[in-house]
Design a protein around this motif. Structure first.
Motif, PDB file in Angstrom:
ATOM      1  N   SER A  94       8.220  11.128   8.087  1.00 54.91           N
ATOM      2  CA  SER A  94       8.749   9.904   7.929  1.00 54.91           C
ATOM      3  C   SER A  94      10.298   9.080   8.219  1.00 54.91           C
ATOM      4  O   SER A  94      10.446   7.663   8.718  1.00 54.91           O
ATOM      5  CB  SER A  94       8.054   9.143   6.840  1.00 54.91           C
ATOM      6  N   LEU A  95      11.011   9.662   7.298  1.00 58.05           N
ATOM      7  CA  LEU A  95      12.275   8.832   7.523  1.00 58.05           C
ATOM      8  C   LEU A  95      12.682   9.107   9.316  1.00 58.05           C
ATOM      9  O   LEU A  95      12.784   8.168   9.521  1.00 58.05           O
ATOM     10  CB  LEU A  95      13.187   9.813   6.656  1.00 58.05           C
ATOM     11  N   ILE A  96      12.306  10.015   9.552  1.00 53.63           N
ATOM     12  CA  ILE A  96      12.880   9.975  11.309  1.00 53.63           C
ATOM     13  C   ILE A  96      11.882   9.491  11.919  1.00 53.63           C
ATOM     14  O   ILE A  96      12.463   8.206  12.778  1.00 53.63           O
ATOM     15  CB  ILE A  96      12.384  11.389  11.436  1.00 53.63           C
ATOM     16  N   PHE A  97      10.447   8.336  11.554  1.00 53.34           N
ATOM     17  CA  PHE A  97       9.858   8.028  12.936  1.00 53.34           C
ATOM     18  C   PHE A  97      10.564   6.111  11.336  1.00 53.34           C
ATOM     19  O   PHE A  97      10.618   5.418  13.110  1.00 53.34           O
ATOM     20  CB  PHE A  97       8.085   7.637  11.903  1.00 53.34           C
ATOM     21  N   ALA A  98      11.033   6.167  10.883  1.00 59.60           N
ATOM     22  CA  ALA A  98      11.622   5.035  10.699  1.00 59.60           C
ATOM     23  C   ALA A  98      12.518   5.167  11.319  1.00 59.60           C
ATOM     24  O   ALA A  98      13.317   3.210  11.697  1.00 59.60           O
ATOM     25  CB  ALA A  98      11.992   4.390   8.985  1.00 59.60           C
ATOM     26  N   THR A  99      13.400   5.941  11.139  1.00 60.06           N
ATOM     27  CA  THR A  99      14.884   6.086  12.321  1.00 60.06           C
ATOM     28  C   THR A  99      14.698   5.206  13.537  1.00 60.06           C
ATOM     29  O   THR A  99      15.301   4.903  14.473  1.00 60.06           O
ATOM     30  CB  THR A  99      15.927   7.106  11.596  1.00 60.06           C
ATOM     31  N   THR A 100      14.102   6.312  14.326  1.00 61.47           N
ATOM     32  CA  THR A 100      13.781   6.493  15.765  1.00 61.47           C
ATOM     33  C   THR A 100      12.953   5.194  16.385  1.00 61.47           C
ATOM     34  O   THR A 100      13.208   4.946  16.915  1.00 61.47           O
ATOM     35  CB  THR A 100      13.267   7.467  15.977  1.00 61.47           C
ATOM     36  N   VAL A 101      12.461   5.184  15.280  1.00 61.68           N
ATOM     37  CA  VAL A 101      11.010   3.276  16.098  1.00 61.68           C
ATOM     38  C   VAL A 101      11.930   1.965  15.740  1.00 61.68           C
ATOM     39  O   VAL A 101      12.433   0.741  15.949  1.00 61.68           O
ATOM     40  CB  VAL A 101      10.077   3.476  15.667  1.00 61.68           C
ATOM     41  N   PHE A 102      12.118   1.783  14.478  1.00 60.79           N
ATOM     42  CA  PHE A 102      12.624   0.887  13.582  1.00 60.79           C
ATOM     43  C   PHE A 102      14.015   0.398  13.282  1.00 60.79           C
ATOM     44  O   PHE A 102      14.356  -0.885  13.672  1.00 60.79           O
ATOM     45  CB  PHE A 102      11.750   0.612  12.261  1.00 60.79           C
ATOM     46  N   ARG A 103      14.436   1.355  12.343  1.00 56.33           N
ATOM     47  CA  ARG A 103      15.676   0.772  11.961  1.00 56.33           C
ATOM     48  C   ARG A 103      16.886   2.225  11.725  1.00 56.33           C
ATOM     49  O   ARG A 103      16.454   2.993  10.338  1.00 56.33           O
ATOM     50  CB  ARG A 103      15.882   0.478  10.274  1.00 56.33           C
ATOM     51  N   CYS A 104      17.593   2.385  13.108  1.00 53.29           N
ATOM     52  CA  CYS A 104      18.565   3.278  13.475  1.00 53.29           C
ATOM     53  C   CYS A 104      19.756   3.526  12.329  1.00 53.29           C
ATOM     54  O   CYS A 104      19.384   5.059  11.958  1.00 53.29           O
ATOM     55  CB  CYS A 104      19.511   3.215  14.588  1.00 53.29           C
ATOM     56  N   ASP A 105      19.556   2.426  11.802  1.00 54.47           N
ATOM     57  CA  ASP A 105      20.548   2.969  10.020  1.00 54.47           C
ATOM     58  C   ASP A 105      20.150   4.067   9.054  1.00 54.47           C
ATOM     59  O   ASP A 105      20.698   4.321   8.586  1.00 54.47           O
ATOM     60  CB  ASP A 105      20.784   2.062   9.575  1.00 54.47           C
ATOM     61  N   MET A 106      18.769   3.546   9.816  1.00 58.62           N
ATOM     62  CA  MET A 106      17.990   4.980   8.283  1.00 58.62           C
ATOM     63  C   MET A 106      18.253   6.413   8.590  1.00 58.62           C
ATOM     64  O   MET A 106      17.961   7.469   7.788  1.00 58.62           O
ATOM     65  CB  MET A 106      16.333   4.726   8.319  1.00 58.62           C
ATOM     66  N   ASN A 122       8.769   4.640   1.576  1.00 56.95           N
ATOM     67  CA  ASN A 122       8.265   4.974   0.754  1.00 56.95           C
ATOM     68  C   ASN A 122       7.616   5.831   0.740  1.00 56.95           C
ATOM     69  O   ASN A 122       7.274   6.379  -0.090  1.00 56.95           O
ATOM     70  CB  ASN A 122       7.464   3.035   0.857  1.00 56.95           C
ATOM     71  N   LEU A 123       6.518   5.607   1.758  1.00 59.11           N
ATOM     72  CA  LEU A 123       6.085   7.090   2.327  1.00 59.11           C
ATOM     73  C   LEU A 123       7.032   8.250   1.964  1.00 59.11           C
ATOM     74  O   LEU A 123       6.373   9.273   1.210  1.00 59.11           O
ATOM     75  CB  LEU A 123       5.456   6.659   3.547  1.00 59.11           C
ATOM     76  N   ALA A 124       8.055   8.168   2.559  1.00 61.25           N
ATOM     77  CA  ALA A 124       8.971   9.492   2.104  1.00 61.25           C
ATOM     78  C   ALA A 124       9.292   9.684   1.248  1.00 61.25           C
ATOM     79  O   ALA A 124       9.256  10.489   0.382  1.00 61.25           O
ATOM     80  CB  ALA A 124      10.204   9.421   3.653  1.00 61.25           C
ATOM     81  N   TYR A 180       1.020  -0.896  -0.130  1.00 59.37           N
ATOM     82  CA  TYR A 180       0.572   0.355  -0.288  1.00 59.37           C
ATOM     83  C   TYR A 180       0.442   1.192   0.111  1.00 59.37           C
ATOM     84  O   TYR A 180       0.578   1.868  -0.912  1.00 59.37           O
ATOM     85  CB  TYR A 180      -0.779  -0.056   1.370  1.00 59.37           C
ATOM     86  N   THR A 181       1.545   1.489   0.635  1.00 58.16           N
ATOM     87  CA  THR A 181       2.630   2.310   1.085  1.00 58.16           C
ATOM     88  C   THR A 181       3.184   2.437  -0.460  1.00 58.16           C
ATOM     89  O   THR A 181       3.809   3.515  -0.811  1.00 58.16           O
ATOM     90  CB  THR A 181       3.991   1.987   1.422  1.00 58.16           C
TER      91      THR A 181
END
Length: 508
Positions: free
Chosen positions: A178-190, A161-163, A112-113
């Motif tokens: 969107s990238l901040i959410f991905a970085t802080t919650v799921f993958r710090c390497d983002m 994908n959203l980003a 969906y994203t």
């Protein structure tokens, strides 16, 4: 006529989605089992769906893993999957069906994203570029195969994908958030991708779109909110004050302990991971950089992300899978230019080359799919064991699962109801290294062992399960073949004559 019009409209709107979803669903149904990298989220989804608020029974408290992970992704997928899992339970279907359901739910979220991003591609570059984007995504194995696998990288991929979609749309703060959410919650390497895109936006984008002060104003609040959310949820689930991705960052980047799981050369992502994941899109994406300057502003930050990531010695393809959609955009632009100019002599040669590359990519995807099909031997071994149906006076049938088996296909979703009971590897690993299961056999004379060991004292080998070993070149067509070898051995205790007397294939 009206029905035909509606049918055409439906296909125009959802045809690409149905194509990609069908391929992803095929991968789920044919290769349903999971590996060790997915174990935390798989077990978390199982526990959320079956143990609910009874945290003491959650798997992660007994097997926490090397570093903690967030429950937020597993919670989201479980909420989406819960009605379907409930329906399967009411129909008395095995828990295995719940594994298929949660993977399908995750795939729907990720696709969906991707649909959102794809619509922005169409708006910016046209319908034909969108069509080529779908073609490349469909014939690449790894993206659609991984999009249903509950890895932290894949949960982050949905936000990436959203980003990308917001970035293409010109909503730069939404992209950064969107990238901040991905970085802080799921993958710090983002964080590397966030910095690369953020710097590009600040240096190149129109000043009215973004500024340093605006970025700090809009993104700091988002970062603090995401950190607060993950600390709130995960501290409850892990029963201690915790920000999971900060511990992951400290372990992998500061302590650099990820290298204990293997290292690769600096160029590995460019010479191995990207060629395998992109296939035909790899050379075409490089060609696209020369053909359309618009795509350079989107591709260069992603290239910078991979270059920065290459500094870490431990490398895996899944770490950079979020770069695949952007490379596919560049490849689609190149393919569209080749297709539209195919009537010209030089471009016609390029068009024939494009067709050949697509066929080679399809062949590569089929080979990768067949290898992956045989890459989860433990799951198939446990399924075969459940199908044997031992009959004896015991009320319970205990199965020991060793480390290898737990890493290569078996999860809590693979367990069956009584009389089957399961003991995981930590309980009995010392007995294997000591040379036998004699003490265990006295305690549990009906024990069945599922392990990588071909011979165990006090046990009879019931059957083996083959797994993928390597690819072998050969003469003729097809020019390659898959080599399979015994990977998992299922043993039964000699103390149980009902097991010993079974007429099974054995391990010879």
């Amino acid at each position: 006529m009206a029905s035909n019009s509606k049918s055409e409209t439906f296909l125009q709107r959802y045809g690409y989605d149905l194509l990609l979803a069908s391929i992803a669903a095929l991968y789920v149904l044919t290769v349903p089992y999971t590996k060790v990298e997915e174990s935390f989220n798989v077990q978390a989804m199982h526990d959320i769906l079956y143990h609910r608020t009874n945290l003491d029974n959650y798997d992660h408290l007994e097997f926490p893993g090397v570093v903690p992970r967030t429950f937020l992704g597993a919670l989201l997928v479980s909420i989406v999957a819960a009605p379907f899992v409930l329906t399967a339970s009411l129909l008395h279907l095995p828990k295995f069906y719940a594994l298929v359901i949660v993977r399908m739910a995750l795939g729907c979220i990720i696709l969906y994203t991707l649909r959102f991003f794809r619509r922005q591609i169409r708006n910016k570059f046209g319908h034909q570029v969108e069509a080529f984007f779908v073609i490349f995504t469909a014939i690449q194995f790894h993206f659609l195969f991984y999009c249903t696998r509950p890895l932290p990288n894949i949960l982050a991929l949905g936000l990436v994908n959203l980003a990308y979609g917001y970035w293409f749309e010109g909503r730069v703060y939404a992209a950064l958030n969107s990238l901040i959410f991905a970085t802080t919650v799921f993958r710090c390497d983002m964080l590397l991708l966030l910095c690369s895109i953020g710097m590009q936006l600040l240096l190149v984008w129109k000043t009215k779109k973004i500024s340093v002060w605006g970025a700090l104003k809009y993104c700091t609040g988002m970062a603090l909110s995401c950190i607060g959310l993950t600390i709130l949820v995960d501290s409850v689930m892990w029963k201690r004050l915790l920000w999971p991705e900060f511990e992951v960052f400290w372990f992998n980047s500061v302590l650099n302990k990820s290298s204990e799981w293997g290292t690769n050369a600096f160029h590995w992502y460019f010479t191995s991971a990207l060629p395998r994941s992109l296939l035909a899109a790899y050379p075409l994406s490089l060609f696209g950089l020369f053909l359309d300057r618009r795509v350079r502003s989107f591709t260069f930050p992603v290239l910078a992300f991979i270059l920065l990531y290459s500094k870490l010695p431990h490398k895996e393809l899944r770490f950079i899978i979020s770069s695949v959609p952007i490379f596919n955009v560049s490849a689609s632009i190149a393919s569209n230019r080749i297709y539209n100019n195919r009537k010209k002599m030089i471009w016609n040669s390029l068009f024939l080359t494009l067709l050949a590359l697509l066929l080679v990519s399809l062949a590569g995807t089929i080979t990768s799919f067949m290898a992956s099909f045989w890459n989860y031997p433990s799951g198939y071994a446990l399924k075969e064991l459940h199908g044997i149906g031992f009959h004896h006076e015991a009320n319970e049938e205990w199965v020991h699962i060793d480390t290898f088996s737990a890493m290569n296909g078996i999860s809590r979703f693979c367990e069956s109801d009584l009389p089957w009971r399961y003991i995981l590897f930590l309980s009995f690993s010392l007995h294997v290294t000591d040379g036998g299961f004699d003490n265990v056999a006295e305690v549990c004379r009906h024990l069945v062992d599922c392990s990588e060991h071909p011979v165990i004292n006090g046990f009879k080998c019931l059957f083996t399960e083959d797994g993928f070993s390597r690819v072998r070149l050969k003469s003729g067509f097809p020019p390659i073949s898959l080599v399979k070898e015994p990977k998992v051995y299922v043993h039964g205790s000699l103390g149980n004559q009902n097991i010993v007397s079974q007429n099974l294939s054995g391990c010879s």
